[in-house]
Design an enzyme around this catalytic site. Structure first.
Site, mmCIF file in Angstrom:
data_model
loop_
_atom_site.group_PDB
_atom_site.id
_atom_site.type_symbol
_atom_site.label_atom_id
_atom_site.label_comp_id
_atom_site.label_asym_id
_atom_site.label_seq_id
_atom_site.Cartn_x
_atom_site.Cartn_y
_atom_site.Cartn_z
ATOM 1 N N LYS A 124 0.832 -1.194 0.000
ATOM 2 C CA LYS A 124 0.000 0.000 0.000
ATOM 3 C C LYS A 124 0.871 1.251 0.000
ATOM 4 C CE LYS A 124 -3.701 1.967 2.925
ATOM 5 N NZ LYS A 124 -4.507 1.678 4.141
ATOM 6 N N SER A 198 -9.232 1.902 3.619
ATOM 7 C CA SER A 198 -8.386 2.670 2.725
ATOM 8 C C SER A 198 -7.434 1.808 1.892
ATOM 9 C CB SER A 198 -7.555 3.682 3.523
ATOM 10 O OG SER A 198 -6.721 3.038 4.462
ATOM 11 N N SER A 222 -9.384 -0.687 7.759
ATOM 12 C CA SER A 222 -8.924 -0.427 6.392
ATOM 13 C C SER A 222 -8.336 -1.632 5.676
ATOM 14 C CB SER A 222 -7.888 0.709 6.390
ATOM 15 O OG SER A 222 -8.525 1.943 6.602
#
Length: 526
Positions: A124, A198, A222
């Site tokens: 990420k 996220s 997330s």
């Protein structure tokens, strides 16, 4: 990033384009219509099939059935073909990753063996990779990281080839992955819907089979929320299990790193590879063998089913299809021999601890941005709130954690009739449509997010582990998920139970259309 790689990606005298660039030699599919149907534009004859699982890739490399060069090149071909409809990646390491794959093949040929030697994975874009900016969903020009984060260092030590960094919403605040800096990341099961956030880019990349597994982060769900909305296994480990260094206590202790994968074994393998502390880390749980836990039977457990979320002052009754799916999963657990009954922990006013910590964490990161004017107005609002709630208020919020551990921990005291595992929905709603939260104020966005996702964040306050498992689909074919939650350092139990559920439900057999791929090893879920 090497100077040659930087020149290859940006061209002389041009600012770096943060989006993965298509190969100009490859013709676009004239029939592709992004946003229509589940996979518009993804399937062409020149695109390799979806990636096998993480363990299958590692086994294929060790056994000589494939090469790292082939796996990495195929991953880039899939990423390129999927960019327009899915937009999962913010940055790629094309030249560097292919060079690392060639070196991995030389090491494999020489007899070297490591858990992930030569296997392509993604991380990420809140995670430092040396030579690449860490945008974390933000716009603007940011300097490249001077060193790998501890989690990336450990993945490299296990032999993994990092192909790129996946999209995240701005500073990880929301359960959608959209923003002016990179556009919209879409769900492989339906490009009209969000994959969540996220860690939405990581989830979209794995669900679409672009890479076999990816690292995400979880500060309020997330990892678990996008895993639920893309039909993946997502593990939020115990605080400190995977280092967040160079941060020391990310988002005031709320955020942890963890894996997203299609199977429990793959998620456990990535967790084992990334786990471990940096010398400066304040949290150091004892070592865990997640892969061994995935191979063990969990024994007969006491499981509490809770459909009522903690108090959030929003209308967040779970959607009927969510209730149906999670209740059906509880029935499966009962059939497998576990004692299942409805029960609810004493959450209390745990949200009063979450809000100061979350907004203070956003404020700390937003204040470091070189051009705060480029940030979303909602981020700037959170920055102001977090600044007001910082200092004494956030310290008081963190001090409550001891009492929260005692109160909620009593729910798991089996010597007094407590439970081994808590089963809840991961979200109260199916995946929202792309753009559903556009033009909302900061307050209304927070209300909408809390209403859709009221179940995950308390475990971030506590710092305890949780695992999202696929719970089926809505009647429209959208994925749903359920959480297995436990007390401190209970990952092994949760992983074993998730693996038992997976053996019964075989959720890994279901892929988004056009993403079928035979596994390299029949023992792996593919």
């Amino acid at each position: 990033m090497s100077s040659a790689e930087h020149a290859e990606r940006t061209g002389p005298g041009r600012p770096e384009d943060p989006r993965p660039q298509p190969d100009p030699r490859r013709r676009a599919d004239p029939d592709a219509q992004p946003g229509r149907g589940a996979h518009a534009g993804l399937a062409t004859q020149s695109v390799p099939p979806a990636a096998p699982g993480l363990a299958a890739c590692a086994e294929g490399l060790a056994g000589g059935a494939t090469t790292s060069a082939a796996l990495v090149a195929e991953a880039f071909a899939r990423i390129e073909a999927s960019h327009q409809p899915l937009n999962a990646f913010r940055q790629l390491r094309t030249e560097a990753a292919l060079a690392e794959a060639a070196e991995a093949d030389r090491r494999l040929a020489a007899g070297e063996r490591l858990p992930l030697l030569g296997v392509p994975v993604a991380v990420k874009d809140d995670t430092d990779v040396a030579g690449m900016p860490t945008y974390f969903g933000c716009d603007g020009v940011l300097p490249p990281a001077v060193a790998d984060s501890e989690a990336v260092r450990r993945l490299r030590a296990a032999g993994a080839v990092i192909v790129g960094k996946t999209n995240s919403c701005e500073l990880g605040q929301w359960a959608f992955t959209e923003g002016p800096a990179f556009g919209v990341t879409r769900n492989p099961w339906s490009t009209a819907h969000t994959p969540g956030g996220s860690s939405g880019g990581s989830a979209a990349a794995v669900a679409a089979g672009l890479v076999p597994a990816a690292l995400g982060s979880d500060g309020a769900g997330s990892i678990r929320i996008p895993a639920a909305w893309t039909h993946l296994v997502g593990i939020k480990p115990q605080r400190g299990r995977i280092s967040v260094h160079p941060q020391s206590d990310a988002f005031q202790g709320l955020t942890v790193n963890g894996p997203l994968a299609r199977t429990v074994a793959d998620a456990a393998l990535l967790l084992d590879a990334a786990a471990g502390a940096h010398s400066a880390d304040p949290h150091r749980p004892p070592a865990l063998d997640a892969s061994a836990a995935a191979r063990r039977e969990p024994g007969r457990l006491r499981v509490a089913l809770c459909l009522t979320p903690p108090l959030t002052l929003t209308r967040n009754a779970p959607h009927p299809e969510v209730v149906r799916a999670v209740t059906a999963l509880a029935d499966v657990l009962a059939r497998l021999g576990h004692h299942v009954e409805e029960a609810r922990p004493r959450f209390g006013l745990i949200g009063l601890s979450f809000v100061p910590r979350a907004t203070a964490g956003i404020a700390e990161l937003a204040a470091r941005h070189p051009d705060p004017g480029l940030l979303d107005p909602r981020t700037r609002s959170a920055l102001r709130t977090g600044t007001r709630l910082g200092g004494r208020i956030v310290r008081a919020a963190r001090a409550r954690e001891v009492r929260q551990h005692a109160r909620i921990g009593a729910f798991f005291d089996t010597s007094r009739g407590g439970y081994d595992v808590l089963l809840t929905p991961t979200t109260a709603a199916p995946p929202p449509r792309v753009g559903a939260f556009d033009h909302l104020s900061a307050w209304r966005t927070d209300l909408a997010m809390t209403s859709a996702c009221p179940y995950a964040w308390p475990w971030n306050v506590l710092g305890w582990p949780g695992v999202n498992v696929p719970a089926g689909f809505t009647r429209d074919g959208l994925p749903l998920g359920a959480q297995l939650l436990g007390p401190s350092r209970s990952e092994a139990r949760l992983i074993s139970l998730a693996a038992q559920l997976e053996a019964d439900r075989r959720w890994y057999e279901h892929r988004p259309p056009s993403h079928e791929a035979p596994p390299l090893s029949p023992a792996d879920g593919g």
